[in-house]
Design a protein around this motif. Sequence first.
Motif, short mmCIF file in Angstrom:
data_model
loop_
_atom_site.label_atom_id
_atom_site.label_comp_id
_atom_site.label_asym_id
_atom_site.label_seq_id
_atom_site.Cartn_x
_atom_site.Cartn_y
_atom_site.Cartn_z
N GLU A 102 -1.12 2.04 -9.15
CA GLU A 102 -1.24 0.95 -8.17
C GLU A 102 -1.67 -0.33 -8.87
O GLU A 102 -1.18 -1.41 -8.58
N HIS B 221 3.08 -0.66 -6.65
CA HIS B 221 2.19 -1.08 -5.57
C HIS B 221 3.02 -1.64 -4.43
O HIS B 221 4.26 -1.65 -4.49
N GLU B 222 2.37 -2.10 -3.38
CA GLU B 222 3.09 -2.51 -2.17
C GLU B 222 4.05 -3.66 -2.41
O GLU B 222 5.04 -3.82 -1.67
N GLN C 81 7.07 -1.80 -4.80
CA GLN C 81 7.57 -0.46 -4.52
C GLN C 81 9.09 -0.41 -4.37
O GLN C 81 9.72 0.56 -4.81
N SER D 69 -3.43 6.17 -7.63
CA SER D 69 -3.82 4.96 -6.90
C SER D 69 -5.06 4.39 -7.59
O SER D 69 -5.53 4.93 -8.58
N ASP D 70 -5.58 3.31 -7.04
CA ASP D 70 -6.79 2.71 -7.64
C ASP D 70 -7.97 3.68 -7.56
O ASP D 70 -8.82 3.71 -8.45
N PRO E 120 -3.56 9.51 -3.92
CA PRO E 120 -2.37 8.69 -3.67
C PRO E 120 -1.66 9.16 -2.40
O PRO E 120 -1.65 10.35 -2.08
N SER F 125 -3.13 5.82 2.82
CA SER F 125 -3.31 4.37 2.98
C SER F 125 -2.93 3.61 1.71
O SER F 125 -3.61 2.65 1.30
N ASP F 126 -1.84 4.04 1.06
CA ASP F 126 -1.32 3.28 -0.09
C ASP F 126 0.19 3.49 -0.16
O ASP F 126 0.75 4.33 0.55
#
Length: 290
Positions: free
Chosen positions: A46, A68-69, A72, A93-94, A98, A101-102
């Motif tokens: 992310e 990431h968003e 993607q 994820s961070d 994962p 909410s990612d």
Amino acid sequence: MKTQKSYQDNSEIGILYIVPTPIGNLEDITIRALNTLKQVNLIAAEDTRHTKKILTHFDIHCPLTSYHEHSQQSKLVYLLNELKAGKQIALVSDAGMPGISDPGTLLIQEAIQAEINVVVLPGANAALCALIGSGLATDHFYFYGFLPKKNKERKKAWQDLKRQQATVILYESPYRLKATLNDIKANLGNRRVVIARELTKKFEEYIRGTVEDVLNWAEEGTVKGEFCLIIEGAIDPVGTEQLWWGELSVIEHVDHYIEAEQLTSKEAIKKVAQEREVAKREVYQQYHLN
């Protein structure tokens, strides 16, 4: 129907590993997670800057790519092609798991659609840590994640959560915490709530009490870090099962008022929308288009 045999040898197609990373304390990473990050061909992260710190700490040397968003869509095809070519990829994820909410959810769904094995490793998750530490009921719980930012969508979310009997789990940023607490009080009443902040870190903190208690804390306490909000479920919710129309479809509900009260379809749709607490447009579409 599709069946996945996660560890069946198939060297022609790669594997997508879902690898949880610590939510604060680096010691929470598992041995299996470390070994997986060492053996894969590529890590999709992310935030590559954040993931580099973890890899450096554990002396792991593996190529990184961002996912990431905002990237993607452009990275999705690339990662799927790499998997189809036999590469093994770890998605991280961070912090935490994962796909919760990612943006990882979309990659997971597309990999499954392409019949690529998705192997999920167990590990750190802020929501479950906060729930268990809250002291509220854990036999049933409802994870919502982040609330919508737009007022209309947010109002609808509170209408749904108001009826929820299970313990509710929310994620919230420090910038919107007070607003969300005020929303809880306005929409759900002065329920018991628990705030969990800086989980697994040196300054981990749980604030337990009523919404009013926690609002008072928010005025004077340290509103920093990422927050999990655990909210007591409705004790006596007014759910659809308690209403006379609870078992009716939207179409049956509208027809009832047309036949029983001689309303026009427009009037009946308006009344049904009010009772179900939804937009008239939604009822209209279901009634006329279905």
